[in-house]
Design a protein around this motif. Structure first.
Motif, PDB file in Angstrom:
ATOM      1  N   PHE A  89      55.302  60.651   0.838  1.00 41.85           N
ATOM      2  CA  PHE A  89      55.103  59.704   1.900  1.00 41.85           C
ATOM      3  C   PHE A  89      55.317  58.160   1.205  1.00 41.85           C
ATOM      4  N   SER A  90      56.013  57.564   1.768  1.00 42.07           N
ATOM      5  CA  SER A  90      56.399  56.013   1.246  1.00 42.07           C
ATOM      6  C   SER A  90      55.492  54.976   1.935  1.00 42.07           C
ATOM      7  N   TYR A  91      54.816  54.425   1.257  1.00 41.57           N
ATOM      8  CA  TYR A  91      53.645  53.388   1.900  1.00 41.57           C
ATOM      9  C   TYR A  91      53.793  52.193   1.070  1.00 41.57           C
ATOM     10  N   ASN A  92      53.674  50.864   1.769  1.00 37.80           N
ATOM     11  CA  ASN A  92      53.348  49.716   1.477  1.00 37.80           C
ATOM     12  C   ASN A  92      52.403  48.802   2.126  1.00 37.80           C
ATOM     13  N   GLY A  93      51.571  49.508   2.747  1.00 40.63           N
ATOM     14  CA  GLY A  93      50.502  48.926   3.316  1.00 40.63           C
ATOM     15  C   GLY A  93      50.855  48.069   4.731  1.00 40.63           C
ATOM     16  N   GLY A  94      52.160  48.110   5.270  1.00 38.65           N
ATOM     17  CA  GLY A  94      52.560  47.648   6.415  1.00 38.65           C
ATOM     18  C   GLY A  94      52.024  48.512   7.683  1.00 38.65           C
ATOM     19  N   LYS A  95      51.932  47.786   8.853  1.00 38.48           N
ATOM     20  CA  LYS A  95      51.405  48.440  10.067  1.00 38.48           C
ATOM     21  C   LYS A  95      52.132  49.806  10.604  1.00 38.48           C
ATOM     22  N   ASP A  96      53.776  49.787  10.308  1.00 39.32           N
ATOM     23  CA  ASP A  96      54.289  50.807  10.609  1.00 39.32           C
ATOM     24  C   ASP A  96      54.052  51.906   9.749  1.00 39.32           C
ATOM     25  N   CYS A  97      54.057  51.665   8.419  1.00 33.57           N
ATOM     26  CA  CYS A  97      53.640  53.269   7.589  1.00 33.57           C
ATOM     27  C   CYS A  97      52.136  53.514   7.778  1.00 33.57           C
TER      28      CYS A  97
ATOM     29  N   THR B  56      52.479  59.836  -2.817  1.00 38.12           N
ATOM     30  CA  THR B  56      52.973  58.832  -2.234  1.00 38.12           C
ATOM     31  C   THR B  56      53.369  57.721  -3.168  1.00 38.12           C
ATOM     32  N   VAL B  57      54.475  57.077  -2.494  1.00 35.60           N
ATOM     33  CA  VAL B  57      55.561  56.272  -3.556  1.00 35.60           C
ATOM     34  C   VAL B  57      55.206  54.880  -2.824  1.00 35.60           C
ATOM     35  N   TYR B  58      55.011  53.756  -3.672  1.00 38.34           N
ATOM     36  CA  TYR B  58      55.187  52.572  -3.407  1.00 38.34           C
ATOM     37  C   TYR B  58      55.911  51.699  -4.199  1.00 38.34           C
ATOM     38  N   ILE B  59      56.950  50.952  -3.787  1.00 41.56           N
ATOM     39  CA  ILE B  59      57.740  50.337  -4.582  1.00 41.56           C
ATOM     40  C   ILE B  59      57.380  48.914  -4.705  1.00 41.56           C
ATOM     41  N   ASN B  60      56.819  48.362  -5.656  1.00 38.25           N
ATOM     42  CA  ASN B  60      56.219  47.010  -5.843  1.00 38.25           C
ATOM     43  C   ASN B  60      57.285  46.128  -6.274  1.00 38.25           C
TER      44      ASN B  60
ATOM     45  N   ILE C 164      61.282  62.483   1.695  1.00 41.05           N
ATOM     46  CA  ILE C 164      60.256  61.352   1.541  1.00 41.05           C
ATOM     47  C   ILE C 164      60.325  60.880   3.261  1.00 41.05           C
ATOM     48  N   VAL C 165      58.939  60.576   3.538  1.00 40.70           N
ATOM     49  CA  VAL C 165      58.562  60.277   4.825  1.00 40.70           C
ATOM     50  C   VAL C 165      58.513  58.601   4.774  1.00 40.70           C
ATOM     51  N   ILE C 166      59.225  58.040   5.904  1.00 37.65           N
ATOM     52  CA  ILE C 166      59.547  56.514   5.887  1.00 37.65           C
ATOM     53  C   ILE C 166      59.230  55.885   7.378  1.00 37.65           C
ATOM     54  N   GLY C 167      58.396  54.973   7.324  1.00 39.55           N
ATOM     55  CA  GLY C 167      57.939  54.571   8.565  1.00 39.55           C
ATOM     56  C   GLY C 167      58.907  53.556   9.188  1.00 39.55           C
ATOM     57  N   ILE C 168      60.316  53.823   9.060  1.00 43.70           N
ATOM     58  CA  ILE C 168      61.353  52.753   9.660  1.00 43.70           C
ATOM     59  C   ILE C 168      61.477  52.948  11.156  1.00 43.70           C
TER      60      ILE C 168
ATOM     61  N   THR D 120      53.627  39.174  11.509  1.00 43.43           N
ATOM     62  CA  THR D 120      54.129  40.467  12.221  1.00 43.43           C
ATOM     63  C   THR D 120      54.649  41.524  11.519  1.00 43.43           C
ATOM     64  N   SER D 121      55.189  41.119  10.290  1.00 42.85           N
ATOM     65  CA  SER D 121      55.806  41.869   9.434  1.00 42.85           C
ATOM     66  C   SER D 121      55.731  41.346   8.002  1.00 42.85           C
ATOM     67  N   ILE D 122      55.354  42.034   6.988  1.00 43.99           N
ATOM     68  CA  ILE D 122      54.917  41.590   5.852  1.00 43.99           C
ATOM     69  C   ILE D 122      55.836  41.992   4.663  1.00 43.99           C
TER      70      ILE D 122
ATOM     71  N   GLN E 101      61.759  39.606  17.958  1.00 40.43           N
ATOM     72  CA  GLN E 101      61.247  38.649  17.145  1.00 40.43           C
ATOM     73  C   GLN E 101      60.232  39.089  15.923  1.00 40.43           C
ATOM     74  N   GLU E 102      60.342  40.214  15.924  1.00 41.96           N
ATOM     75  CA  GLU E 102      59.136  40.733  14.819  1.00 41.96           C
ATOM     76  C   GLU E 102      59.352  40.159  13.292  1.00 41.96           C
ATOM     77  N   ARG E 103      60.730  40.067  12.878  1.00 40.55           N
ATOM     78  CA  ARG E 103      60.694  39.738  11.538  1.00 40.55           C
ATOM     79  C   ARG E 103      61.036  38.123  11.508  1.00 40.55           C
TER      80      ARG E 103
HETATM   81  P1  ATP Z   1      55.695  45.511   8.334  1.00 42.26           P
HETATM   82  O1  ATP Z   1      56.988  45.423   9.227  1.00 42.26           O
HETATM   83  O2  ATP Z   1      54.640  44.979   9.540  1.00 42.26           O
HETATM   84  O3  ATP Z   1      55.658  45.134   6.972  1.00 42.26           O
HETATM   85  P2  ATP Z   1      56.070  48.354   7.422  1.00 42.26           P
HETATM   86  O4  ATP Z   1      56.155  47.418   6.217  1.00 42.26           O
HETATM   87  O5  ATP Z   1      55.394  49.380   7.566  1.00 42.26           O
HETATM   88  O6  ATP Z   1      55.401  47.274   8.107  1.00 42.26           O
HETATM   89  P3  ATP Z   1      59.065  47.878   7.253  1.00 42.26           P
HETATM   90  O7  ATP Z   1      58.829  46.907   6.334  1.00 42.26           O
HETATM   91  O8  ATP Z   1      59.836  47.844   8.475  1.00 42.26           O
HETATM   92  O9  ATP Z   1      57.457  48.400   7.801  1.00 42.26           O
HETATM   93  O10 ATP Z   1      59.457  49.142   6.277  1.00 42.26           O
HETATM   94  C1  ATP Z   1      59.734  50.496   6.853  1.00 42.26           C
HETATM   95  C2  ATP Z   1      59.107  51.453   6.054  1.00 42.26           C
HETATM   96  O11 ATP Z   1      59.891  51.631   4.784  1.00 42.26           O
HETATM   97  C3  ATP Z   1      57.641  51.544   5.683  1.00 42.26           C
HETATM   98  O12 ATP Z   1      56.818  51.893   6.676  1.00 42.26           O
HETATM   99  C4  ATP Z   1      57.809  52.320   4.418  1.00 42.26           C
HETATM  100  O13 ATP Z   1      57.439  53.539   4.854  1.00 42.26           O
HETATM  101  C5  ATP Z   1      59.087  52.291   3.732  1.00 42.26           C
HETATM  102  N1  ATP Z   1      58.991  51.224   2.842  1.00 42.26           N
HETATM  103  C6  ATP Z   1      59.324  49.611   3.021  1.00 42.26           C
HETATM  104  N2  ATP Z   1      59.294  49.122   1.846  1.00 42.26           N
HETATM  105  C7  ATP Z   1      58.551  49.982   0.933  1.00 42.26           C
HETATM  106  C8  ATP Z   1      58.022  49.958  -0.364  1.00 42.26           C
HETATM  107  N3  ATP Z   1      58.018  48.650  -0.949  1.00 42.26           N
HETATM  108  N4  ATP Z   1      57.404  50.787  -0.988  1.00 42.26           N
HETATM  109  C9  ATP Z   1      57.465  51.970  -0.471  1.00 42.26           C
HETATM  110  N5  ATP Z   1      57.986  52.287   0.909  1.00 42.26           N
HETATM  111  C10 ATP Z   1      58.421  51.085   1.718  1.00 42.26           C
END
Ligand code: ATP
Length: 305
Positions: free
Chosen positions: A58-66, A104-108, A158-162, A219-221, A297-299
């Motif tokens: 799972f790809s996770y970066n703390g944003g609302k979509d993921c 889970t993978v987080y690209i810092n 890898i699951v992505i919240g795009i 609204t997007s971080i 306008q989200e971004r």
């Molecule tokens: P927000 O737009 O509110 O920041 P978000 O970060 O979940 O929410 P996007 O920035 O549009 O959404 O990114 C889409 C998806 O891509 C994320 O939900 C996540 O699954 C993946 N992603 C984006 N950046 C990273 C990252 N740095 N590391 C891991 N996954 C990422």
């Protein structure tokens, strides 16, 4: 609490949302969106890759979509478990949930807000994420994924919240291979059809803690040097910004498992550093992020796309 417990909790959230009545058009369209995501995960993805094996990450970066996708993913994980154990002669209570943590993978990528970093930390604990965190700023995104795959060589997808409304998201499909220039893996994108209002609707209803920056007009971080509160949410002190309204009152007042019905939203506390930054740079006085439902306008607060 275990991964099984939080998966069951997420399943209860989703089931309760789907069974609710009295919501708005947004709620109705979000129910449709949830059904399609569930179909993708349960009928297409989990049939091809065993979610209890180690082929899916799972790809996770703390944003609302993921985060919203994680709630749905865990919900489906629970359902998949119950379905499978239903085929045995013993009930699910006699079976052990086959996974302890979610790969889970987080690209810092760039320096980000400490409030967001804390949210990722909280998510790690709450959702039992086994997070691989790439070293900050050392590599490009494809290289970072390559490093991840070297360490987790069984990963196939890898699951992505795009979403379709994200940059370069328009023509994507739920299951597709990576582009050239990227290491090979399958991209699993079950949230493509969701719009901004759908995301806020389920997330606010879930009553799960969301990153505090969203409560301050973000609204997007992204990185700390490339993200501002959304200018469309600036409270116009002269006119009182009459044009903006909270379209999620039903979700907030009826949020899952809320002890008392109130307008409080479960946002994490802003870090002292971020509080000071917003004050000193005049970035205060914004409606919460969920006051924005216009996808285009989200971004607008992302100064570098
Ligand atoms: P927000 O737009 O509110 O920041 P978000 O970060 O979940 O929410 P996007 O920035 O549009 O959404 O990114 C889409 C998806 O891509 C994320 O939900 C996540 O699954 C993946 N992603 C984006 N950046 C990273 C990252 N740095 N590391 C891991 N996954 C990422």
């Amino acid at each position: 609490m275990t991964l099984a417990d939080i998966s069951r909790h997420c399943h209860n959230i989703t089931t309760s949302y789907l069974a609710s009545s009295g919501g708005s058009d947004i709620v109705n369209s979000t129910k449709q969106a949830i059904r399609l995501t569930r179909h993708h995960l349960l009928e297409e993805v989990f049939r091809r890759w065993d979610p209890f094996g180690n082929q899916l990450s799972f790809s996770y970066n703390g944003g609302k979509d993921c985060q919203v996708l994680l709630i749905l993913y865990l919900s489906c994980l629970w359902e998949f478990f119950v379905r499978n154990t239903g085929f045995s002669q013993y009930g699910s209570q006699y079976h052990r949930f086959p996974l302890r943590s979610l790969p889970t993978v987080y690209i810092n990528q760039a320096e980000t807000f400490s409030t967001l970093e804390k949210s990722i930390e909280s998510a790690r604990e709450r959702y039992f994420l086994s997070i691989y965190e790439s070293p900050r700023n050392q590599t490009s995104m494809p290289e970072a994924f390559e490093n991840y795959l070297e360490l987790h060589s069984n990963t196939e997808a890898i699951v992505i919240g795009i979403r379709h409304t994200d940059p370069f998201g328009e023509n994507l499909q739920c299951i597709q291979s990576t582009d050239s220039g990227w290491p090979h893996f399958m991209r699993i994108q079950p949230l493509l059809h969701w719009n901004l209002a759908n995301v806020w609707s389920l997330l606010l209803y879930s009553n799960e803690e969301i990153c505090g920056l969203y409560g301050k007009g973000f609204t997007s971080i992204g990185g700390i040097n490339s993200t501002l509160p959304n200018p469309a949410l600036k409270i116009d002190t002269l006119s009182g910004s009459l044009t903006l309204e909270n379209r999620f009152k039903w979700e907030i007042f009826n949020a899952y498992d809320k002890q008392t019905s109130s307008e409080n939203v479960n946002v994490s506390q802003l870090s002292d550093a971020d509080e000071a930054l917003l004050q000193s740079t005049g970035q205060s006085g914004y409606h919460p992020g969920w006051f924005l439902t216009d996808d285009s306008q989200e971004r607008a607060g992302r100064t570098r796309k």
